[in-house]
Design an enzyme around this catalytic site. Structure first.
Site, short mmCIF file in Angstrom:
data_model
loop_
_atom_site.label_atom_id
_atom_site.label_comp_id
_atom_site.label_asym_id
_atom_site.label_seq_id
_atom_site.Cartn_x
_atom_site.Cartn_y
_atom_site.Cartn_z
N SER A 56 1.16 -1.19 0.12
CA SER A 56 0.40 -0.30 -0.17
C SER A 56 0.73 1.02 0.09
O SER A 56 1.83 1.50 -0.37
CB SER A 56 -1.02 -0.09 1.45
OG SER A 56 -0.02 0.49 2.73
N ASP A 93 -0.73 -2.19 -4.06
CA ASP A 93 -2.76 -1.48 -3.61
C ASP A 93 -3.66 -0.38 -3.36
O ASP A 93 -2.40 0.41 -2.87
CB ASP A 93 -2.22 -2.02 -1.49
CG ASP A 93 -3.78 -2.97 -1.82
OD1 ASP A 93 -4.66 -3.39 -1.72
OD2 ASP A 93 -3.55 -3.11 -0.43
N HIS A 94 -4.24 -0.05 -3.90
CA HIS A 94 -4.60 1.63 -3.50
C HIS A 94 -3.94 2.40 -3.72
O HIS A 94 -3.89 3.35 -3.20
CB HIS A 94 -4.76 1.22 -2.19
CG HIS A 94 -6.52 0.47 -2.11
ND1 HIS A 94 -7.60 0.83 -2.22
CD2 HIS A 94 -6.27 -0.63 -1.01
CE1 HIS A 94 -8.55 -0.18 -1.40
NE2 HIS A 94 -8.18 -1.21 -1.32
N ASP A 115 -7.13 3.06 -7.79
CA ASP A 115 -8.60 3.13 -7.85
C ASP A 115 -9.06 4.76 -7.43
O ASP A 115 -8.88 5.43 -7.08
CB ASP A 115 -8.29 2.19 -5.72
CG ASP A 115 -9.79 2.61 -5.01
OD1 ASP A 115 -10.69 3.48 -5.73
OD2 ASP A 115 -9.65 2.50 -3.90
N GLY A 190 -10.59 -3.07 7.50
CA GLY A 190 -10.57 -3.37 8.84
C GLY A 190 -10.67 -4.29 9.50
O GLY A 190 -11.28 -5.05 8.79
N HIS A 232 -11.83 -6.88 -2.13
CA HIS A 232 -10.83 -6.13 -1.30
C HIS A 232 -11.83 -6.28 0.29
O HIS A 232 -13.06 -7.10 0.32
CB HIS A 232 -10.75 -4.87 -1.38
CG HIS A 232 -10.37 -4.12 -2.43
ND1 HIS A 232 -8.34 -3.79 -1.98
CD2 HIS A 232 -9.97 -4.48 -3.38
CE1 HIS A 232 -7.97 -3.70 -2.81
NE2 HIS A 232 -8.95 -4.15 -4.03
N ASP A 277 -5.60 -8.03 5.53
CA ASP A 277 -4.36 -7.28 5.64
C ASP A 277 -4.57 -7.85 7.73
O ASP A 277 -4.05 -8.20 8.06
CB ASP A 277 -4.49 -6.07 4.99
CG ASP A 277 -3.15 -4.93 5.26
OD1 ASP A 277 -2.34 -6.41 6.70
OD2 ASP A 277 -3.27 -4.17 5.28
N SER A 278 -6.07 -7.34 7.27
CA SER A 278 -6.20 -6.97 9.11
C SER A 278 -6.16 -8.05 9.49
O SER A 278 -5.53 -8.68 10.28
CB SER A 278 -7.95 -6.38 9.26
OG SER A 278 -7.49 -5.75 8.43
O1 G3H Z 1 -6.95 -1.77 2.07
C1 G3H Z 1 -6.08 -1.32 2.81
C2 G3H Z 1 -5.01 -2.09 3.65
O2 G3H Z 1 -5.59 -2.99 4.45
C3 G3H Z 1 -3.66 -2.07 3.81
O3 G3H Z 1 -3.42 -0.64 4.67
O4 G3H Z 1 -2.72 1.77 4.19
O5 G3H Z 1 -2.71 1.22 6.70
O6 G3H Z 1 -1.19 -0.25 4.56
P1 G3H Z 1 -2.52 0.34 5.03
P1 13P Z 2 -8.97 -6.48 5.66
O1 13P Z 2 -8.66 -4.80 5.67
O2 13P Z 2 -10.34 -6.98 5.25
O3 13P Z 2 -8.15 -7.11 5.66
O4 13P Z 2 -8.56 -5.88 3.72
C1 13P Z 2 -7.34 -5.55 3.02
C2 13P Z 2 -7.55 -4.99 1.63
O5 13P Z 2 -9.00 -4.98 0.51
C3 13P Z 2 -6.25 -4.72 0.92
O6 13P Z 2 -6.19 -4.02 -0.47
ZN ZN Z 3 -8.36 -3.13 -0.07
#
Ligand code: G3H
Ligand code: 13P
Ligand code: ZN
Length: 330
Positions: A56, A93-94, A115, A190, A232, A277-278
């Site tokens: 990210s 990512d994003h 995005d 999240g 996502h 991720d979470s």
């Molecule tokens: O979608 C977001 C991902 O979980 C990345 O999170 O921006 O805190 O690295 P972050």
């Molecule tokens: P979670 O917060 O559900 O793990 O999603 C992560 C995500 O979509 C990263 O782009």
């Molecule tokens: Zn995401």
């Protein structure tokens, strides 16, 4: 210009085609540091799963983008050393601007997400198309997004979710030329994806969130058959991890995720990339809190980052085998 091909990385083209046909999804795991990268590669090599290493813009700021790219390059060699050369994608990512996507493409990324979901439909198309033109000239894959997820999307936040409108997907895909499409059907980022009042209780008293909008997914699949779809916000927020965190001094309130059986169902459809991720953050935090609470004299970071890495590896292996169905697909 550093091409991902020189680094031994793969783009998503073939991987997604196989995943859609095979009825499984490729894991997209975020990483910010060495222990996370080691856990991802160990888990995916041991389960023989292809993997998308996700970075990210927050991760780039935290860890330095050059270091993360070298880590991904190292991951290719590391997988071979562990005994199995799995396909590895390095994905932004994003991404929120053309410049950020270009910088990643010029520096070894094999896939980027642009995005544009927070812009108007027309602006999203224009921005996404611009990224696709640059990316495809370098054989890099592009993920676009239609619809807005509730919660925080990296640096762009949205309080409510707007489900993807199926009537827009065909036009969007045709006009932009994207390789995959992230959609909004009820997942969010999240660890607090639902409020308890949105959920019902099952016979064991466990909170069950409202189901994902599979009707929207089916409608999308009808309009763009076989086109790679991305989910996502797909962490399940395991309650045993939340319990350990709270038992050892944490304070996670009303943490609720997407049930694994719903993700398994999605993975069998055209959903071929699932972002997690979470759950990894929870697993690491639970393991570290446990060490801090039960072994208060420990001060060697390896003594708590090691167990965190092991917990992460265990989590990812289970995801690949039981949820995504990506095990033995590499
Ligand atoms: O979608 C977001 C991902 O979980 C990345 O999170 O921006 O805190 O690295 P972050
Ligand atoms: P979670 O917060 O559900 O793990 O999603 C992560 C995500 O979509 C990263 O782009
Ligand atoms: Zn995401």
């Amino acid at each position: 210009m550093i091409s991902y091909k020189e680094l031994g990385l793969s783009n998503t083209k073939e991987l997604f085609q196989k995943a859609v046909k095979g009825g499984y999804a490729i894991p997209a795991y975020n990483f910010n540091n060495m222990e996370q990268m080691q856990a991802i590669i160990q888990a995916c090599v041991e389960t023989k799963s292809p993997v998308i290493l996700q970075v990210s813009s927050g991760a780039r700021k935290y860890a330095n983008s050059t270091l993360l790219r070298y880590m991904a390059q190292g991951a290719v060699q590391y997988a071979k050393e562990l005994g199995y050369a799995i396909p590895i994608v390095l994905h932004l990512d994003h991404g929120d601007t053309f410049e950020l996507c270009k910088d990643c493409i010029d520096n070894g990324f094999s896939s980027v997400m642009i995005d544009g979901s927070h812009h108007s439909y027309e602006e999203n198309i224009a921005l996404t198309k611009k990224v696709v033109e640059y990316a495809h000239a370098h054989d890099v894959s592009v993920e676009g997004e239609l619809g807005v997820l509730a919660g925080v999307e990296d640096e762009v936040s949205s309080a409510v979710s707007h489900y993807t409108k199926p009537e827009e997907v065909e036009d969007f895909v045709k006009k932009t030329g994207v390789d995959s499409l992230a959609i909004s059907i009820g997942t969010s980022h999240g660890a607090n994806k639902f409020k308890p009042e949105q959920c019902t209780r099952n016979t064991e008293g466990i909170l069950v969130p409202p189901p994902l909008r599979f009707d929207i997914l089916e409608e999308i699949e009808k309009r763009i058959p076989g086109f790679p779809i991305v989910l996502h916000g797909s962490s399940s927020v395991p309650q045993d991890q939340v319990k350990v965190i709270n038992q050892y001094g944490g304070k996670m309130v009303d943490a609720i995720g997407i049930p694994e059986d719903e993700l398994r169902k999605a993975a069998k459809s055209a959903v071929c990339k699932i972002n997690i991720d979470s759950d990894g953050r929870l697993a690491m935090t639970a393991a570290i809190r446990e060490v801090f609470a039960t072994k208060p004299s420990e001060f060697d970071p390896r003594k708590y980052l090691g167990p965190a890495r092991d917990a992460l590896k265990d989590l990812y292996k289970k995801k690949n085998i039981n949820v995504l169905g990506s095990a033995n697909q590499a």
